[in-house]
Scaffold this motif. Structure first.
Motif, PDB file in Angstrom:
ATOM      1  N   THR A 157       0.837  -1.211   0.000  1.00 37.47           N
ATOM      2  CA  THR A 157       0.000   0.000   0.000  1.00 37.47           C
ATOM      3  C   THR A 157       0.865   1.252   0.000  1.00 37.47           C
ATOM      4  N   HIS A 158       1.888   1.255   0.832  1.00 36.29           N
ATOM      5  CA  HIS A 158       2.790   2.407   0.904  1.00 36.29           C
ATOM      6  C   HIS A 158       3.563   2.575  -0.403  1.00 36.29           C
ATOM      7  N   LEU A 159       3.935   1.469  -1.021  1.00 31.18           N
ATOM      8  CA  LEU A 159       4.640   1.539  -2.297  1.00 31.18           C
ATOM      9  C   LEU A 159       3.766   2.183  -3.370  1.00 31.18           C
ATOM     10  N   VAL A 160       2.534   1.723  -3.468  1.00 30.30           N
ATOM     11  CA  VAL A 160       1.615   2.266  -4.481  1.00 30.30           C
ATOM     12  C   VAL A 160       1.354   3.748  -4.222  1.00 30.30           C
ATOM     13  N   MET A 161       1.141   4.115  -2.954  1.00 26.01           N
ATOM     14  CA  MET A 161       0.871   5.514  -2.644  1.00 26.01           C
ATOM     15  C   MET A 161       2.094   6.400  -2.909  1.00 26.01           C
ATOM     16  N   ALA A 162       3.306   5.844  -2.727  1.00 29.63           N
ATOM     17  CA  ALA A 162       4.526   6.600  -3.052  1.00 29.63           C
ATOM     18  C   ALA A 162       4.542   6.942  -4.541  1.00 29.63           C
ATOM     19  N   TYR A 163       4.148   5.985  -5.388  1.00 26.92           N
ATOM     20  CA  TYR A 163       4.075   6.253  -6.832  1.00 26.92           C
ATOM     21  C   TYR A 163       2.988   7.283  -7.140  1.00 26.92           C
ATOM     22  N   VAL A 164       1.842   7.150  -6.495  1.00 27.21           N
ATOM     23  CA  VAL A 164       0.743   8.088  -6.737  1.00 27.21           C
ATOM     24  C   VAL A 164       1.156   9.502  -6.329  1.00 27.21           C
ATOM     25  N   PHE A 165       1.742   9.636  -5.135  1.00 29.95           N
ATOM     26  CA  PHE A 165       2.155  10.962  -4.657  1.00 29.95           C
ATOM     27  C   PHE A 165       3.223  11.568  -5.567  1.00 29.95           C
ATOM     28  N   GLY A 576       6.553  17.633   4.217  1.00 28.54           N
ATOM     29  CA  GLY A 576       5.309  17.067   3.715  1.00 28.54           C
ATOM     30  C   GLY A 576       5.534  15.866   2.825  1.00 28.54           C
ATOM     31  N   LEU A 577       6.506  15.955   1.918  1.00 27.92           N
ATOM     32  CA  LEU A 577       6.749  14.845   0.984  1.00 27.92           C
ATOM     33  C   LEU A 577       7.392  13.652   1.689  1.00 27.92           C
ATOM     34  N   VAL A 578       8.277  13.909   2.646  1.00 31.83           N
ATOM     35  CA  VAL A 578       8.927  12.809   3.363  1.00 31.83           C
ATOM     36  C   VAL A 578       7.924  12.059   4.231  1.00 31.83           C
ATOM     37  N   TYR A 579       7.084  12.803   4.924  1.00 30.90           N
ATOM     38  CA  TYR A 579       6.179  12.162   5.878  1.00 30.90           C
ATOM     39  C   TYR A 579       4.809  11.830   5.299  1.00 30.90           C
ATOM     40  N   ALA A 580       4.564  12.131   4.029  1.00 33.24           N
ATOM     41  CA  ALA A 580       3.258  11.826   3.435  1.00 33.24           C
ATOM     42  C   ALA A 580       2.956  10.340   3.495  1.00 33.24           C
ATOM     43  N   ARG A 626      14.247  22.634  -5.853  1.00 34.81           N
ATOM     44  CA  ARG A 626      14.250  22.216  -4.448  1.00 34.81           C
ATOM     45  C   ARG A 626      13.079  21.288  -4.128  1.00 34.81           C
ATOM     46  N   VAL A 627      11.958  21.475  -4.789  1.00 34.63           N
ATOM     47  CA  VAL A 627      10.849  20.529  -4.598  1.00 34.63           C
ATOM     48  C   VAL A 627      11.238  19.161  -5.155  1.00 34.63           C
ATOM     49  N   ILE A 628      11.955  19.157  -6.285  1.00 32.89           N
ATOM     50  CA  ILE A 628      12.441  17.896  -6.842  1.00 32.89           C
ATOM     51  C   ILE A 628      13.400  17.212  -5.873  1.00 32.89           C
ATOM     52  N   VAL A 629      14.312  17.987  -5.277  1.00 27.51           N
ATOM     53  CA  VAL A 629      15.242  17.431  -4.280  1.00 27.51           C
ATOM     54  C   VAL A 629      14.462  16.820  -3.121  1.00 27.51           C
ATOM     55  N   ALA A 630      13.446  17.523  -2.638  1.00 25.97           N
ATOM     56  CA  ALA A 630      12.625  16.995  -1.541  1.00 25.97           C
ATOM     57  C   ALA A 630      11.947  15.692  -1.938  1.00 25.97           C
ATOM     58  N   LEU A 631      11.491  15.628  -3.176  1.00 28.07           N
ATOM     59  CA  LEU A 631      10.820  14.423  -3.667  1.00 28.07           C
ATOM     60  C   LEU A 631      11.785  13.242  -3.711  1.00 28.07           C
ATOM     61  N   ILE A 655      13.144   1.722  -6.577  1.00 29.89           N
ATOM     62  CA  ILE A 655      14.355   2.232  -7.227  1.00 29.89           C
ATOM     63  C   ILE A 655      14.004   3.055  -8.461  1.00 29.89           C
ATOM     64  N   ALA A 656      12.916   2.701  -9.117  1.00 29.89           N
ATOM     65  CA  ALA A 656      12.533   3.412 -10.342  1.00 29.89           C
ATOM     66  C   ALA A 656      12.082   4.847 -10.055  1.00 29.89           C
ATOM     67  N   LEU A 657      11.587   5.095  -8.841  1.00 30.85           N
ATOM     68  CA  LEU A 657      11.027   6.421  -8.556  1.00 30.85           C
ATOM     69  C   LEU A 657      12.066   7.545  -8.628  1.00 30.85           C
ATOM     70  N   PRO A 658      13.217   7.436  -7.938  1.00 32.25           N
ATOM     71  CA  PRO A 658      14.208   8.513  -8.075  1.00 32.25           C
ATOM     72  C   PRO A 658      14.693   8.701  -9.510  1.00 32.25           C
ATOM     73  N   ILE A 659      14.823   7.598 -10.250  1.00 36.53           N
ATOM     74  CA  ILE A 659      15.275   7.689 -11.645  1.00 36.53           C
ATOM     75  C   ILE A 659      14.255   8.452 -12.480  1.00 36.53           C
ATOM     76  N   LEU A 660      12.991   8.116 -12.318  1.00 31.48           N
ATOM     77  CA  LEU A 660      11.933   8.812 -13.056  1.00 31.48           C
ATOM     78  C   LEU A 660      11.851  10.286 -12.655  1.00 31.48           C
ATOM     79  N   THR A 661      12.039  10.557 -11.371  1.00 36.48           N
ATOM     80  CA  THR A 661      11.963  11.947 -10.900  1.00 36.48           C
ATOM     81  C   THR A 661      13.102  12.785 -11.475  1.00 36.48           C
ATOM     82  N   VAL A 662      14.328  12.230 -11.493  1.00 36.51           N
ATOM     83  CA  VAL A 662      15.468  12.950 -12.068  1.00 36.51           C
ATOM     84  C   VAL A 662      15.253  13.167 -13.568  1.00 36.51           C
ATOM     85  N   TRP A 663      14.711  12.164 -14.259  1.00 36.53           N
ATOM     86  CA  TRP A 663      14.413  12.334 -15.690  1.00 36.53           C
ATOM     87  C   TRP A 663      13.380  13.442 -15.894  1.00 36.53           C
TER      88      TRP A 663
END
Length: 768
Positions: A157-165, A576-580, A626-631, A655-663
């Motif tokens: 559940t937390h994994l899916v919500m991390a992708y959604v957020f 907010g992003l860390v503790y969401a 900076r919002v990207i860094v927080a993410l 692992i895919a999330l940081p890669i997608l965010t940097v892209w």
């Protein structure tokens, strides 16, 4: 550990504090005597008259209209009423886009909070992991990911919500980046004519034995930009002169003060001590003393001015160069000027209000060394500051206070006192530690040599954000975890320590909630009260003000203070992003902060702040970054946290999330950032063409000739009559000989060259 009751007490204290600030503000703002404190922007624009000049004596000081007291909160509605286009016209694009940072927070966190409370909170709450563990915990921690058992399938559940957020945050960021970029281009296309649209600053002008800096600059641009070069203004090292002018102004203020004091009591002689800060020394007549000081400075200033303008050592190898068109300025500012990339360095000139004149006197070659020194100093400042942060964290739990001051144990064990200490004290203590920090960081940025106020503020904001990230965020988690779980660390094997840290990180949400309430709720509410400007205005009004002009100068409208405000906002994005996903209970506190801050700062921008410069929202790429860094930080921390929970199946998918965010950041940087660092030639040509069609006889030279003269010269320099009429600037420059013996770089002329140099030019021509 702080419980929900402790957080409730802290919330109640901060809510009551914020409400008290709002009540006091609402009462003070409607009093006529405070009108210039709470509405200075309208006075500066000349759109508001003083209520002190009308009505009875009492009515000039106290508002006697009792109906206005019944509408004491209508300022909130008024702050939201002004539409954004009107707000841009009223306060500028910088102010309007700064407000969009708060809107960005609401757009991101309101949907995330709704999803988190609908899905994640029930998933976390319906477990009994913490109840059967030896860890210190509170009811708040039961709502966090810490309450999920090791290896549970609920982590999906937390994994899916991390992708959604993540996807939602990226979507909002892209839309906002696109909107702000379009707003910037529209603003630049529609704004009134300004000197910085036609001007570049050139630095590191190479020395020449035959020509002065002024002649060298003119020749270079006549040769390399013959159809577009208009004029230039060399840069002087006028820092000593500026200090003398400031000293004279300071002495004049003291003289006005003592003259006003004497006028109120003619029989009493006013005296002052001549020693340090007037604390000791000979006692002399104050008016005679300051009059003599002013007279001495009045003689010294013209001598220093003459020395500054004629001494070659005071002329810096830099100049403001103006062009006949925006297109010409854009080409010069955005291209390489020489085959040697270290000389003739050009960039867009800041607007005249934005220039930080003191740093123009810093030699360009020393900037790299200065920035290295500032970087090393900032490194040590950041990490040595962890010591007081650790001290604050030791006070954030009852055990730390009882060990430090055991005699206080009977008092702090009282339920109310305990709630206040754990729900309020840690946040206020940390805020006190951070009060002096922005001033230190701004001094560092000034030492680095940035030449505009906007770049100084952006640089200082970057340092402040890094500091908050390392000390407030990481420092609070690391030191706080160590203090809270010290007993567990001492009585378990080394292999289990990472697991304990992983479980304890979500528990620091309690501390950050108290910090948000103190800094974000009560702090923002205190901002609107403007207590310091209120006191200073009335002190100046009583002791110094003699005329309406004096009263206007006594106003202190302030400004947005981007260097401190934006990093604080980014800290809330980070939390907010860390503790969401980790502790969703923190999200409502974040949402309240963004909503409250948006209303307060909208009011301040409309009625109070007078922005010192306009950068056309040049800061937005920093906000996005900076919002990207927080993410990315939130994703990495979640990955580490789940790894301690033995969620072997779900963790690798993160692992895919940081890669997608940097892209995504790379895509936005390439797609939208150019609008913030370069001016499109197409836009420049379009605006130039329209301007020439509407005003064919426009005299740009009159606009640009003195636009970048150092402020200390503006009122003292005699007006120089120009020999050309309004159309001369459009003509080709006449060929005038150069003093230079070699024609490698400048076969064209100088208006400053002497006629005697013509024979040399002709001889060179014949020899060649």
């Amino acid at each position: 550990m702080a419980s929900i009751a402790d957080i409730g007490v802290g919330a109640a204290i901060n809510i009551l504090s914020a409400f008290a600030f709002f009540i006091v503000f609402a009462l003070l703002r409607i009093q006529p005597v405070n009108d210039r404190v709470y509405f200075p922007k309208w006075y500066i624009k000349g759109l508001r008259g003083s209520p002190l000049s009308n009505g009875a004596m009492v009515g000039r000081i106290v508002n006697l209209d009792f109906r206005s007291y019944l509408k004491f909160l209508n300022w909130m509605v008024a702050a939201l009423r002004m539409p954004e286009p009107e707000l841009i016209d009223h306060a500028g694009l910088d102010s309007a886009v700064y407000l969009r940072i708060y809107l960005l927070g609401l757009k991101i966190f309101v949907p995330i909070a709704c999803l988190a409370f609908t899905i994640l909170v029930p998933v976390n709450w319906t477990n009994g992991t913490l109840e059967h563990s030896s860890l210190n915990y509170s009811d708040i921690d039961k709502l966090s990911i810490s309450n999920i058992p090791v290896g549970s399938r609920r982590f999906w559940t937390h994994l899916v919500m991390a992708y959604v957020f993540t996807f939602w945050t990226c979507y909002v960021l892209r839309k906002e980046y696109e909107n702000v970029a379009l707003m910037r281009l529209h603003f630049l296309a529609s704004e009134n004519r300004r000197p910085d649209q036609f001007t570049v600053i050139v630095r590191n002008v190479p020395p020449d034995p035959d020509e002065s800096i002024s002649e060298l600059v003119e020749h270079f641009f006549l040769v390399n930009h013959p159809e577009h070069y208009l004029n230039h203004q060399i840069v002087y090292d006028a820092n000593k002169l500026s200090k003398l002018v400031e000293e004279k102004k300071k002495m004049q203020n003291w003289l006005d003060f003592y003259q006003l004091k004497r006028s109120r009591n003619q029989s009493k002689r006013v005296t002052v001590k001549t020693g340090f800060l007037g604390l000791w020394g000979d006692k002399v007549d104050a008016i005679d003393y300051y009059s003599s000081k002013i007279e001495s400075l009045s003689k010294e200033i013209p001598l220093e001015m003459d020395k500054t303008m004629n001494d070659p050592k005071s002329i810096m190898p830099a100049a403001f160069v103006s062009f006949k068109s925006r297109w010409g300025a854009a080409v010069c500012a955005q291209t390489e000027q020489s085959r040697n990339p270290t000389i003739w360095l050009t960039e867009w000139a800041p607007e005249p209000r934005d220039v930080y004149w003191d740093n123009l006197a810093i030699p360009f070659v020393s900037l790299a060394i200065r920035r290295l020194i500032a970087g090393v100093a900032f490194f040590f400042l950041t990490f040595f500051f962890m010591i007081p942060i650790a001290l604050v964290q030791s006070l954030a739990n009852m055990e730390g206070i009882e060990k430090t001051a055991p005699f206080l144990k009977p008092i702090i064990e009282l339920k109310f006192v305990k709630s206040v200490i754990q729900g309020f004290l840690p946040g206020i203590a940390l805020k006190i530690f951070l009060i002096v920090l922005p001033s230190i960081l701004m001094l560092m940025s000034k030492f680095e040599g940035f030449i505009s106020r906007s770049s100084l503020e952006r640089r200082s904001a970057t340092k402040y954000y890094i500091f908050l990230f390392v000390n407030v965020f990481l420092g609070s988690i690391i030191t706080g975890t160590a203090f809270q779980q010290l007993n567990n660390f001492l009585h378990q094997s080394a292999n289990d320590i990472p697991k304990t840290i992983g479980v304890s990180i979500p528990m620091k949400a309690t501390f950050f909630i108290t910090f948000i309430m103190v800094d974000g709720w009560a702090g923002i509410a205190a901002e609107i009260l403007r207590l310091r400007p209120l006191i200073m205005y009335h002190l100046k009004n009583f002791f110094l003000v003699k005329t309406e002009k004096d009263r206007e100068e006594a106003m202190d409208p302030g400004n947005l203070e981007f260097n401190t405000g934006e990093p604080r906002i980014q800290l809330y994005f980070l939390l907010g992003l860390v503790y969401a996903v980790v502790t969703p209970l923190l999200l409502p506190f974040i949402v309240i902060f963004f909503g409250l801050a948006y209303v307060v700062y909208r009011h301040q921008i409309i009625n109070v702040y007078n922005q010192e410069y306009e950068s056309a929202a040049a800061f937005w790429p920093d906000v996005h970054r900076r919002v990207i860094v927080a993410l990315v930080v939130s994703q990495l921390l979640l990955m580490g946290l789940l790894s301690t929970k033995e969620a072997a199946q779900s963790t690798p998918l993160l692992i895919a999330l940081p890669i997608l965010t940097v892209w995504f950041h790379t895509f936005c940087k390439g797609r939208y950032e150019p609008a913030f660092v370069r001016y499109p030639l197409q836009e420049a040509m379009m605006k130039d063409t329209l301007e020439r069609a509407r005003e064919p006889n426009l005299n740009l030279k009159g606009l640009l000739q003195n636009a970048y003269v150092h402020p200390v010269f503006v009122h003292d320099e005699d007006e120089v009559e120009t020999e050309t009429d309004s159309e001369d600037w459009q003509k080709e420059p006449a060929l005038v000989p150069t003093k230079r013996q070699s024609r490698r770089n400048t076969p064209l002329p100088s208006k400053l060259s002497s006629p005697s140099s013509s024979s040399r030019f002709e001889v060179d021509e014949g020899v060649s």
